[in-house]
Design an enzyme around this catalytic site. Structure first.
Site, short mmCIF file in Angstrom:
data_model
loop_
_atom_site.label_atom_id
_atom_site.label_comp_id
_atom_site.label_asym_id
_atom_site.label_seq_id
_atom_site.Cartn_x
_atom_site.Cartn_y
_atom_site.Cartn_z
N VAL A 84 0.85 -1.20 0.00
CA VAL A 84 0.00 0.00 0.00
C VAL A 84 0.88 1.25 0.00
CG1 VAL A 84 -1.80 1.29 1.20
CG2 VAL A 84 -1.87 -1.20 1.22
N HIS A 120 -14.88 0.47 9.30
CA HIS A 120 -14.30 -0.26 8.17
C HIS A 120 -14.34 -1.74 8.52
CE1 HIS A 120 -12.05 -0.88 4.61
NE2 HIS A 120 -10.91 -1.17 5.19
N1 APR Z 1 7.96 0.82 11.34
C1 APR Z 1 7.95 1.02 10.02
N2 APR Z 1 7.45 0.14 9.14
C2 APR Z 1 6.93 -0.99 9.64
C3 APR Z 1 6.90 -1.27 11.02
C4 APR Z 1 7.46 -0.30 11.89
N3 APR Z 1 7.47 -0.49 13.21
N4 APR Z 1 6.33 -2.48 11.19
C5 APR Z 1 6.00 -2.95 9.97
N5 APR Z 1 6.36 -2.04 9.03
C6 APR Z 1 6.25 -2.16 7.58
C7 APR Z 1 6.62 -3.54 7.06
O1 APR Z 1 8.04 -3.71 7.05
C8 APR Z 1 6.01 -3.53 5.67
O2 APR Z 1 6.95 -3.13 4.69
O3 APR Z 1 4.92 -1.98 7.12
C9 APR Z 1 4.87 -2.51 5.79
C10 APR Z 1 3.50 -3.12 5.57
O4 APR Z 1 3.46 -3.51 4.24
P1 APR Z 1 2.72 -4.84 3.72
O5 APR Z 1 3.02 -5.97 4.64
O6 APR Z 1 3.02 -4.97 2.26
O7 APR Z 1 1.17 -4.51 3.95
P2 APR Z 1 0.23 -3.64 3.00
O8 APR Z 1 -0.50 -4.53 2.08
O9 APR Z 1 0.99 -2.49 2.46
O10 APR Z 1 -0.84 -3.12 4.08
C11 APR Z 1 -0.47 -2.18 5.06
O11 APR Z 1 -2.63 -1.17 5.18
O12 APR Z 1 -4.63 -1.69 4.14
C12 APR Z 1 -3.87 -1.80 5.31
O13 APR Z 1 -4.62 -3.90 6.25
C13 APR Z 1 -3.55 -3.25 5.62
O14 APR Z 1 -2.75 -2.81 7.87
C14 APR Z 1 -2.36 -3.09 6.53
C15 APR Z 1 -1.66 -1.86 5.95
#
Ligand code: APR
Length: 308
Positions: A13, A175
């Site tokens: 995202v 949501h």
């Molecule tokens: N600090 C910074 N980044 C972090 C941390 C943190 N403490 N913890 C996790 N992340 C990062 C992860 O490393 C990852 O790259 O958050 C990112 C999340 O990305 P994805 O796993 O690809 O998830 P995504 O599909 O982008 O969804 C993100 O949005 O729509 C919502 O439900 C979904 O909660 C989820 C969020």
């Protein structure tokens, strides 16, 4: 660019949000993630696309919050997805911990920023970010209603075989399963869908909208939807950056509006350079009011889990 947006979480995202922001030349973008190399790699890759896409927005990627300083908007997508066998309570407490830490760090370096929360469970994560930032309620909001409404619009367009541009639709509430799509306020070229579609077809479209996230998750198998969620967050950011004052359904902290208090829930708001400039109160039928109240009860239950 004279505006700056930081996107925390450079996953599916977050990176798609960054791509859309720069390709629309809305602002410079700082991508931040906890994984070493990930935000740097994606920012560099997007920068190398710039000569082809023809934009001059600057991107940076970093594991340090210093890169996010003095942002106009901070979009938080950091979190972990729900894994098989993981309870909802575990997901909430893990993501609440992540959203709390990232909000504190980012808010301190951009004290005037507007926060757009994307991490799920959305309404509860907005509450966490609101408390962690200490920002006023006009500067903390969640992205959900724009996405849920876009899904409803897309399904109406498919059903009637008309342009998506002809369609207006509103989904309010939390949501999740309790979201409140409003067919009375959903129109095709100004005509309410209640005059164009049977109750059975409207109910089927509403059910598909409510299950929109699960439908994509089921198809992708790993990970969840990200193109439409990113578009939705960018529509909100664009209205703020350009002071467009669009009315969009967003999660906002209510203090008595719609008879709901001390809770983030999806309602129509006016988005401009000051963030939420107005909570727009539309009239609801008794059934719609009851559905919104039920949704508020579901969000209140989620909020109570945060305190455990
Ligand atoms: N600090 C910074 N980044 C972090 C941390 C943190 N403490 N913890 C996790 N992340 C990062 C992860 O490393 C990852 O790259 O958050 C990112 C999340 O990305 P994805 O796993 O690809 O998830 P995504 O599909 O982008 O969804 C993100 O949005 O729509 C919502 O439900 C979904 O909660 C989820 C969020």
């Amino acid at each position: 660019m004279d505006k700056k947006v930081s996107v925390i979480g450079a996953g599916n995202v977050g990176a798609t949000i960054a791509q859309r922001l720069v390709e629309k030349e809305l602002c410079d973008v700082a991508l931040i993630d906890i994984i070493e190399g990930l935000p740097q790699g994606k920012a560099l890759d997007l920068s190398e696309a710039a000569p082809i896409e023809k934009h001059d927005a600057h991107l940076s990627g970093s594991n340090s919050y210093e890169a996010s300083a003095e942002s106009d908007i901070i979009i938080i997508t950091a979190g972990i997805p729900r894994k098989p066998g993981m309870s909802r309570d575990d997901l909430i407490s893990t993501n609440a911990g992540i959203v709390k830490t990232v909000t504190q760090q980012a808010a301190e370096l951009s004290p005037k920023a507007i926060l757009i929360i994307v991490s799920n469970p959305l309404d509860a994560m907005c509450q966490v970010a609101y408390e962690a930032s200490g920002f006023p309620r006009n500067r903390v909001m969640g992205m959900a209603g724009v996405l849920d409404s876009a899904r409803l619009k897309a399904f109406i367009a498919m059903e009637l075989n008309v342009s998506v541009e002809n369609i207006h639709a509103f989904v309010l509430g939390g949501h999740g399963d309790s979201m409140v799509p409003l067919p009375r306020y959903s129109t095709v070229a100004g005509i309410p869908i209640t005059e164009l579609l049977s109750k059975e077809r409207i109910d089927a479209i509403i059910d598909r909208t409510k299950a929109g996230g699960a439908e994509i998750g089921g198809l992708l198998k790993t990970g969840s939807a990200f193109y439409a969620p990113a578009s939705a967050a960018v529509e909100m950011a664009e209205s703020i950056l350009k002071d467009k004052k669009k009315i969009l359904p967003c999660a906002a902290y209510l203090e008595g509006e719609y008879g709901i208090r001390d809770l983030f829930i999806g309602v129509p708001v006016k988005l401009g350079k000051n963030g939420i400039e107005e909570i727009v109160q539309i009239s609801l039928t008794d059934d719609e009011k009851e559905a919104l109240q039920k949704s508020a009860d579901a969000v209140a239950e989620l909020k109570s889990l945060l305190k455990k």
